[in-house]
Design a protein around this motif. Structure first.
Motif, PDB file in Angstrom:
ATOM      1  N   ILE B  45      31.946  13.904  21.807  1.00 28.24           N
ATOM      2  CA  ILE B  45      32.062  12.220  21.627  1.00 28.24           C
ATOM      3  C   ILE B  45      33.747  12.210  21.731  1.00 28.24           C
ATOM      4  O   ILE B  45      34.045  11.386  22.574  1.00 28.24           O
ATOM      5  N   GLU B  47      35.609  13.699  24.097  1.00 25.96           N
ATOM      6  CA  GLU B  47      35.799  14.018  25.654  1.00 25.96           C
ATOM      7  C   GLU B  47      35.110  12.553  26.178  1.00 25.96           C
ATOM      8  O   GLU B  47      35.818  11.975  27.058  1.00 25.96           O
ATOM      9  N   ALA B  48      33.918  12.242  25.630  1.00 25.37           N
ATOM     10  CA  ALA B  48      33.326  10.923  26.276  1.00 25.37           C
ATOM     11  C   ALA B  48      34.251   9.777  26.070  1.00 25.37           C
ATOM     12  O   ALA B  48      34.545   8.980  26.809  1.00 25.37           O
ATOM     13  N   ARG B  49      34.897   9.728  24.679  1.00 26.11           N
ATOM     14  CA  ARG B  49      35.958   8.638  24.463  1.00 26.11           C
ATOM     15  C   ARG B  49      37.142   8.619  25.416  1.00 26.11           C
ATOM     16  O   ARG B  49      37.806   7.649  25.808  1.00 26.11           O
ATOM     17  N   LEU B  51      37.349   9.599  28.474  1.00 34.36           N
ATOM     18  CA  LEU B  51      36.972   9.052  29.754  1.00 34.36           C
ATOM     19  C   LEU B  51      36.764   7.977  29.792  1.00 34.36           C
ATOM     20  O   LEU B  51      37.168   6.850  30.680  1.00 34.36           O
ATOM     21  N   ILE B  52      36.081   7.187  28.623  1.00 37.50           N
ATOM     22  CA  ILE B  52      35.783   5.568  28.722  1.00 37.50           C
ATOM     23  C   ILE B  52      37.279   4.997  28.286  1.00 37.50           C
ATOM     24  O   ILE B  52      37.262   3.828  29.053  1.00 37.50           O
ATOM     25  N   ALA B  54      39.990   6.005  29.724  1.00 39.18           N
ATOM     26  CA  ALA B  54      40.606   5.738  31.024  1.00 39.18           C
ATOM     27  C   ALA B  54      39.804   5.031  31.750  1.00 39.18           C
ATOM     28  O   ALA B  54      41.019   4.168  32.692  1.00 39.18           O
ATOM     29  N   ALA B  55      38.870   4.719  31.907  1.00 41.06           N
ATOM     30  CA  ALA B  55      38.126   3.720  32.531  1.00 41.06           C
ATOM     31  C   ALA B  55      38.407   2.249  32.123  1.00 41.06           C
ATOM     32  O   ALA B  55      38.953   1.456  33.195  1.00 41.06           O
ATOM     33  N   THR B  56      38.574   2.003  30.889  1.00 46.96           N
ATOM     34  CA  THR B  56      39.161   0.687  30.449  1.00 46.96           C
ATOM     35  C   THR B  56      40.395   0.460  30.906  1.00 46.96           C
ATOM     36  O   THR B  56      40.484  -0.834  31.370  1.00 46.96           O
TER      37      THR B  56
END
Lengths: 219, 219
Positions: B45, B47-49, B51-52, B54-56
């Motif tokens: 969770i 690590e996914a956050r 990445l998210i 960074a995309a945001t």
């Protein structure tokens, strides 16, 4: 009924899972807002998509085979984490937190640009979505739950995107039918009103577990 | 009316922007599905956050200051990319593509786990949301548009998550009020029906641009 699951998770573990669910959904909600409003070009879109795909892959390492369903815990709390309005782990849900008082229920929520219908206004259907959940939860809390039979929404004026307040109360009960009324208002002015008729499904009459008839609240 | 914007973007550029919008929103829709169904633990969770987030941040490099609004192009097409049902760049929208025939309008869409209400079923309010848009778009295509005045939805049975079909037609017009009826069905069986009354707002009577009264379709 498949999808209604009885669980027994200890409070500490449940609190931990709830925190993780809220955290990941919160991150995705920020991303949704950024996506609706982004004006970046091709290169940035490609890079953002690469990061999002990587995050998706991580989350997919262990997935439920289908929707979340509704889970009841031994302590009487209920989890509807996939619910389109309430769902803590559902990024499309604001999420809404409905408060129950003795006589009425209410909510306050800030609706962002992803809930748009007419320019700058909350989508009329999003208000219907909020009403359906608010009125249904009100019936449930009062011990007279049901599936939505009929939902009627009257729109008095446009509701600007931003903070709204919803209120609802049970008007009357006739046999298996519960009549609930509610309003949505902005700055104290009612912008929409609703009536819902909730009907206890045949399969639930007399055989529904107590926890499903009246849970102590969303966990 | 603020938020209604007249633009003049050449077809090639518009096609390019549309492709980007659909691509980024599609990636976020996959992520939403993965989020609702994920069972991964704390480390994943986190690590996914990361990445998210960074995309945001990338998408936030250039942002509209508020909601997308509704944009009209010189060729008569309309863009409602922030719309909660139709919005190409709105990840919470399925998105729905409404087809207009001479006498009626229809849609087919596959509703995933993020649209859940009762366990395994489409949220009743999500069906109301789809009806509001379908009925309103039908009135608009027939040249008798309006803001939703009243929306009534009757639920005949639960609608399982998955593919649904919606159909609507204008029943009658009385002055500034357009009455539209519709159904949602699964495998040919109607699960919900609706009536909507759409009212041309006072500000739009006699002064609304032709493109707003009847656009040639969503771009």
């Amino acid at each position: 009924m498949s999808g209604y699951i009885q669980e027994d998770i200890d409070p500490e573990e449940l609190a931990h899972r709830t925190e993780l669910a809220s955290a990941i959904a919160g991150s995705v909600r920020d991303l949704i807002d950024a996506t609706v409003r982004t004006e970046v070009g091709e290169t940035d879109i490609a890079e953002a998509r690469r990061l999002i795909a990587a995050a998706t892959e991580i989350l997919r390492k262990d997935q439920l085979p289908g929707p979340f369903g509704i889970r009841f815990n031994a302590d009487g709390t209920k989890r509807s984490w996939g619910n389109a309005v309430l769902g803590r782990r559902n990024p499309i849900a604001p999420p809404v937190d409905i408060r129950h008082e003795t006589e009425h229920s209410w909510l306050e929520v800030d609706l962002g640009p992803q809930y748009e219908g007419p320019a700058g206004l909350v989508h009329g259907g999003v208000l219907a979505l909020v009403f359906d959940q608010l009125l249904g939860s009100t019936a449930e809390f009062q011990g007279v739950p049901g599936m939505t039979g009929t939902l009627t929404v009257r729109y008095r004026r446009g509701t600007p995107l931003g903070p709204i307040r919803g209120e609802a109360r049970v008007d009357r009960v006739e046999g298996v039918k519960t009549f609930v009324t509610g309003t949505i208002s902005v700055d104290g002015e009612v912008t929409a009103e609703s009536e819902g008729i909730f009907i206890l499904p045949r399969w639930a009459r007399g055989e529904v577990p107590e926890a499903m008839r009246k849970s102590v609240g969303e966990g």
